[in-house]
Write an enzyme that holds these catalytic residues in place. Structure first.
Site, PDB file in Angstrom:
ATOM      1  N   LYS A  50      12.931  -2.483   5.791  1.00 31.46           N
ATOM      2  CA  LYS A  50      11.867  -1.499   6.058  1.00 31.46           C
ATOM      3  C   LYS A  50      11.832  -1.207   7.558  1.00 31.46           C
ATOM      4  O   LYS A  50      12.029  -2.127   8.383  1.00 31.46           O
ATOM      5  CB  LYS A  50      10.526  -2.066   5.586  1.00 31.46           C
ATOM      6  N   SER A 124       3.335   1.621   1.496  1.00 27.90           N
ATOM      7  CA  SER A 124       4.072   2.284   2.532  1.00 27.90           C
ATOM      8  C   SER A 124       5.577   1.988   2.513  1.00 27.90           C
ATOM      9  O   SER A 124       6.325   2.609   3.280  1.00 27.90           O
ATOM     10  CB  SER A 124       3.502   1.909   3.896  1.00 27.90           C
ATOM     11  N   SER A 148       1.555  -2.575   0.082  1.00 28.31           N
ATOM     12  CA  SER A 148       2.699  -1.717   0.387  1.00 28.31           C
ATOM     13  C   SER A 148       4.014  -2.146  -0.222  1.00 28.31           C
ATOM     14  O   SER A 148       5.012  -1.447  -0.060  1.00 28.31           O
ATOM     15  CB  SER A 148       2.871  -1.604   1.899  1.00 28.31           C
TER      16      SER A 148
END
Lengths: 448, 90
Positions: A50, A124, A148
């Site tokens: 990420k 996210s 997330s």
């Protein structure tokens, strides 16, 4: 058998990686899930990271213009440990700016759902979920503050695991909220999650909040449904969850209903704490230390900073303003300290419920929405999407989202939560689930 | 929230907003704070606040000088003068 074991037995040559990165780049131009594809990968099972987790030599923007051009000179501990075990870094995954979002749309690079490009990938960790859904042999190192990992895992039909707070080092993570951030894993099976977890977890001298507790696998035969969390669910989600409970009852689990009257206030407590912490973490982005550089040093002191910080997105600005307010002297007891006490109350109550059971719920209250519909939601409507993922995240409990159904061609996830440090028990449950439920994927890039 | 309070907050945050952003955030901030106010009703004032969700032991490193591995790499991407990072005048 997980794909990590399978991959290790297969022959891979330079052509394999060249084809994989080329196919990935082609899909990336349609689905926008990676900010960079590492076409230099030449060995190892691919893993993505990420974009708020640092990989030496690769830009880390955390989805924000404020960090454009920031290239970390070090790798996060979780990344280093993966590489030391022979995994191959293949790309940085896009995300909502600094983690501020539930749909993957608050960002420079908006990912699209691999099941249907008109729909959101979730947030996210949007790019991480998409990458996991697309590649046959792959794991993702992602991060969760309020959901997330669970959220995009549910919308993209993959397994998303968030461990007990502190079990995986946060060194190299670009902070959103330090008491809430947890590095976690996405994969296509519980076995792959477990194997990756064992590689990345454990004490780290660079993270003083990293704990070295023993992780247990204490099984539970009771599944606790918190009634207040079942209000306002999308009818398709409610129906699917009902069928799942019937199935699990048939497998010998006892379903029990519980009431936690104040659990609907967990959202408020979460946002107060996370915004307060984020507003201080984002104070470091000033236009001359990391990332975006303001070239004009003739500007006056305050003017220099406000010029640089124009480059935050709207949601980031909103959270900085609110976070600064809720921790200000005149109101901090009313909001910030009260929220911390609510966290204590929630942790105590949920611990009690999980003494001899898991907490189970749908991961998300709605099906993945269309991108254009998600863009029309107000901030409060956005925050309400986290109602089911916030409770375990706020209290630092380990939780996992696993695909449990498909409706209209779109996946639905279910979330399971257990007590602190009983993380392996979740993975045992999902492993068992996978014996009788086959996950569906639209693509299998990198198949051998 | 009153305009004066809002402007004071923006100054503390070192944020400048476009007129459109200002209008959007000012419009929402009242309803968001009203939403946050709901936690007042939760009975938990006798509890200790949780600054971390799990007990985190205080760990200090040894009082030993450790050289930074690669100081040049840390300063890359910023404007520097010798080993100083250049910033705006105070």
């Amino acid at each position: 058998m997980g794909s990590i074991s399978e991959f290790s037995k297969k022959k891979k040559d330079a052509k394999y990686y060249k084809t994989l990165t080329s196919d990935l780049a082609k899909l990336n131009s349609k689905l926008n899930f990676l900010t960079v594809v590492n076409d230099k990968i030449s060995k190892g099972m691919p893993f993505t990271v990420k974009d708020n987790i640092c990989v030496r030599g690769f830009e880390a923007t955390a989805g924000s213009k404020m960090l454009n051009g920031y290239t970390p000179p070090f790798s996060a501990t979780s990344v280093s440990r993966m590489e030391e075990k022979g995994f191959g870094f293949i790309g940085k995954a896009t995300m909502d700016e600094f983690g501020f979002g539930s749909f993957g749309i608050n960002t420079q690079v908006q990912a699209k759902n691999p099941f249907n490009e008109k729909y959101v990938a979730g947030g996210s960790s949007s790019g991480s979920a998409v990458a996991t859904s697309l590649m046959k042999y792959h794991v993702a190192i992602a991060e969760s503050t309020g959901g997330s990992i669970s959220n995009p895992a549910s919308f993209c039909g993959v397994v998303g695991f968030t461990p007990t707070y502190g079990l995986i080092s946060r060194y190299g993570l670009i902070d959103y909220a330090n008491s809430l951030d947890k590095i976690g894993i996405m994969a296509r099976s519980a076995d792959d999650v477990r194997e990756t977890f064992d590689i990345v977890k454990g004490k780290d001298k660079y993270d003083t909040t990293c704990v070295d507790e023993k992780v247990t696998s204490s099984k539970r035969k009771k599944l606790v449904v918190i009634d207040q969390l079942m209000k306002g669910l999308d009818p398709q989600i409610e129906s699917s969850f009902g069928k799942l409970l019937d199935k699990l009852e048939g497998k010998g689990y006892k379903i029990e209903h519980a009431k936690v009257d104040f659990i609907d206030k967990a959202i408020q407590a979460y946002y107060i704490i996370s915004m307060a912490e984020a507003s201080t973490n984002l104070a470091k982005y000033v236009g001359y230390k990391y990332g975006l550089q303001v070239p004009d040093f003739t500007k006056k002191y305050n003017e220099f900073f406000t010029t640089a910080r124009e480059n935050f997105g709207l949601e980031a600005k909103r959270r900085i303003v609110l976070g600064t307010f809720v921790r200000s002297a005149s109101v901090k007891d009313k909001y910030y300290v009260k929220a911390l006490k609510l966290r204590t109350a929630l942790t105590n109550k949920l611990s009690e419920l999980m003494k001899d059971g898991f907490i189970i719920s749908p991961t998300m209250p709605i099906m993945a929405p269309k991108i254009e519909d998600a863009q029309k939601l107000s901030p409060l409507q956005n925050y309400a999407m986290d109602a089911l993922t916030i409770p375990p995240n706020l209290s630092g409990f380990p939780h996992v989202s696993f695909p449990s159904d498909y409706v209209g061609g779109m996946p639905i996830g279910t979330q399971l939560t257990t007590s602190h440090f009983n993380d392996y028990a979740l993975l045992d449950f999902v492993s068992e689930w996978e014996k009788s439920f086959e996950y569906k994927f639209k693509h299998n890039l990198g198949s051998i | 929230m009153e305009d004066k309070e809002f402007e004071r907050l923006l100054k503390i945050c070192r944020l400048s907003l476009t007129e459109k952003e200002k209008s959007a955030i000012k419009k929402e901030i009242g309803s968001i704070l009203e939403y946050f106010d709901a936690i007042e009703k939760v009975k938990c004032d006798d509890l200790e606040p949780s600054y971390h969700p799990v007990k985190v032991a205080e760990r200090l490193r040894e009082d030993k000088v450790e050289a930074c591995e690669n100081p040049d790499a840390l300063l890359k991407g910023t404007k520097t003068h010798r080993f100083y990072v250049i910033g705006p005048d105070v």
